[in-house]
Design an enzyme around this catalytic site. Sequence first.
Site, short mmCIF file in Angstrom:
data_model
loop_
_atom_site.label_atom_id
_atom_site.label_comp_id
_atom_site.label_asym_id
_atom_site.label_seq_id
_atom_site.Cartn_x
_atom_site.Cartn_y
_atom_site.Cartn_z
N SER A 265 0.84 -1.20 0.00
CA SER A 265 0.00 0.00 0.00
C SER A 265 0.87 1.24 0.00
O SER A 265 1.98 1.24 0.53
CB SER A 265 -0.90 0.03 1.24
OG SER A 265 -0.14 0.33 2.40
N ASP A 266 0.37 2.31 -0.61
CA ASP A 266 1.00 3.60 -0.36
C ASP A 266 0.73 3.95 1.11
O ASP A 266 -0.20 3.44 1.72
CB ASP A 266 0.45 4.68 -1.29
CG ASP A 266 1.43 5.83 -1.48
OD1 ASP A 266 2.36 5.97 -0.65
OD2 ASP A 266 1.26 6.60 -2.43
N TRP A 267 1.54 4.82 1.66
CA TRP A 267 1.48 5.12 3.09
C TRP A 267 0.15 5.82 3.43
O TRP A 267 -0.07 6.97 3.05
CB TRP A 267 2.68 5.97 3.49
CG TRP A 267 3.87 5.19 3.95
CD1 TRP A 267 4.55 5.36 5.11
CD2 TRP A 267 4.52 4.09 3.28
NE1 TRP A 267 5.59 4.45 5.20
CE2 TRP A 267 5.59 3.66 4.10
CE3 TRP A 267 4.30 3.43 2.07
CZ2 TRP A 267 6.42 2.61 3.76
CZ3 TRP A 267 5.13 2.38 1.72
CH2 TRP A 267 6.17 1.98 2.55
N GLY A 268 -0.72 5.10 4.11
CA GLY A 268 -2.01 5.66 4.49
C GLY A 268 -3.10 5.46 3.46
O GLY A 268 -4.13 6.12 3.51
#
Length: 753
Positions: A265-268
């Site tokens: 995942s991208d961060w957040g």
Amino acid sequence: MLKKTVLISFLTLISFSSMAQNNPIPVYLDESKPVEQRVQDAVSRMTLEEKVAMLHAQSKFSSPGVPRLGIPEFWTTDGPHGVRPEVMWDEWDQAGWTNDSIIAYPALTALSATWNKKMSWNYGKALGEEARYRKKDILLGPGVNIYRTPLNGRNFEYMGEDPYLTSKMVVPYIKGVQSNGVATSVKHFALNNQEMFRHTSNVIVDDRTLYEIYLPPFKAAVTEGDSWTIMGAYDMYKNQYASQNQYLLNDILKGEWNYKGVVVSDWGAVNNTEQAIHNGLDLEFGSWTNGLSAGTKNAYDNYYLAKPYLDLIKAGKVGTKELDDKVTRILHLAYKTTMNRNKPFGNIASEEHKAIAKEIGEEGIVLLKNQGNLLPIDINKTKKIAVIGENAIKIMTVGGGSSSLKVKYETLPLDGIKARFGKKADVQFARGYVGDIGGEYNGVKSGQNLKDDRSETELLNEAVSLAKKSDFVIFVGGLNKSDFQDSEGNDRKNLGLPYNQDQLINALAKANKNLAVVLVSGNAVAMPWVKDVPSILQAWYLGSESGNSIASILAGDANPSGKLPFTFPVKLEDNSAHQLGEYPGNKEELAAGKGKDQKNPINITYNEGIFVGYRWHDTKNIKPLFSFGHGLSYTTFEFGKASADKASLGTSDTITFKVSVKNTGKKGGAEVAQLYISDLQSSVPRPAKELKGFEKVYLNPGEQKEVSFTIDKSALSYFDAEKHQWVAEPGEFEALIGNSSDAIKTKVKFTLK
């Protein structure tokens, strides 16, 4: 305080290898066994809790292994242009290390502008060596999102507007990085083509456009480059967030493309446990949790693929099929990275790395205009050089978002010019304008204080006065990496240059006819002064060797050979996303305040469809400021008449086009032969031409070489959304060969049977 990395000690390995025969090495540690067998053995030994723990972060940039089994943790790092400095375990603040400074390489726009696949391999290998030396297992890059609008703040991290060029340039980069036992994480999958509303938008795009324009670089990264991880994006598609998206991750990536790697995942970017479980995500990072509201000791236990997932399994609400698949993928990654004892040790900031950074910078710089052959500067006739503009003295490796770097050094343009010309000429500097005086991002400090209290008029008058007294004027301006320019998180507000640079350039052009404008940016800019300035260089963000690369081109030590990886429009309205599509979102929804949070996402419809960049300009005969593929040289080239090895192409064979390229000037240099294909009898709307081949050829004065391009019917195909397959219609086509999309030198007609 930073927690220590968990490692497999040599003592552990020795103890395993010295076991008695009736107590042999566990299969998962036995390097003589096939990896698949080792992975399955490791999975069988893990507890439910250990499996779930592997699926999510344990710090800002790391995820746990299985200490009990001696399986190491993973360490990730930004970014695509250099290895990010160390941050605190739980915070974005700098860790304060003194040994985490690196070489900054040119931004990916500059790499793409080389149109040189060998340069891409060199770049990836060098960057991978630095990541390996810093004990990183996953490099969060490269970025391959398509250049849809010149306002996108993150375009400087991507490779331009064309899916074919991007595909061909990203594959050797991936292979170069991964040759060091460091995984790439190609990002952001998919449709993250603007920063504004990136967390709160739902992209609406037809399947044909998705497959023809936005997916090809990701497909090439998977099927040709074998990128060991892929990073999901923030935006929504089909009303599901991209990092937990059934259609993108399961149907396309893991289904159609048979991807066996890890989706990060991208961060957040994750916000739903059940979607994360079922819709293709494998490894979750950066979710916004504080560890307090849930009353847990460890904030990371609150991640969507952490305790919430474990609770669902224990309650019998979900099974473990998806869990075992995720863990299996992560373990395969481990055997290529953390548990790969054959990977090299890497190195950092070597002389070789510095040379590579400089060479990529030189090859990426694009000579946009050179009226009267003003460049290169004749040092024997130039006694006084004026360097004007803030970008000549501003550090550019700090800022821009997650790609902000802490470098061992950055040679600024003024310093590079002084070093190259200062022995024979008097080089003087005038500020000209004041833009971004800051020098800090995420705790990385440039050490610069560019504060200047003089008025705009005072600065302009000083610059003009110096220009009048000089033999040659070099203006170094453009954009910078502050917010609302070339930077993550926000888009640019307009196409024009900031800080009143247009007025300054106009004044300099009147003061001295020997003027070269050097633009430092990752995006196209408007140039209302273009007719009045004889020479223009597009210099990008060139990293540690920036000033040396620029000076080398100005002096003629290197002959410019860069080509634009995207179109420079005359005005913003000439760009198809702004003329036809929705940017930054649906107008009615914008007025209603949508897009402010994830509960009220804003829709962004790509009405322009496949007509992105030159596909739009060339089809609608909209003259660009500078075309896709454009770039001049200090020498001249001549293209011969193209030929084909046959007049027609069958459904299963190939056709080869050949063309001679000759250096007709007096200086050695390189030209990029570009092959475009035009469908002359299509039943569906198609662009006037599409890039389907390119080759960079180096020639000495008078030298001639033959360049060949071989294609099959895939180069003639479009994506039929109803049939959900690629279709090549029989009929007449034309091969167009030239040195930019609007400079076709020779054509060959042929038929698809």
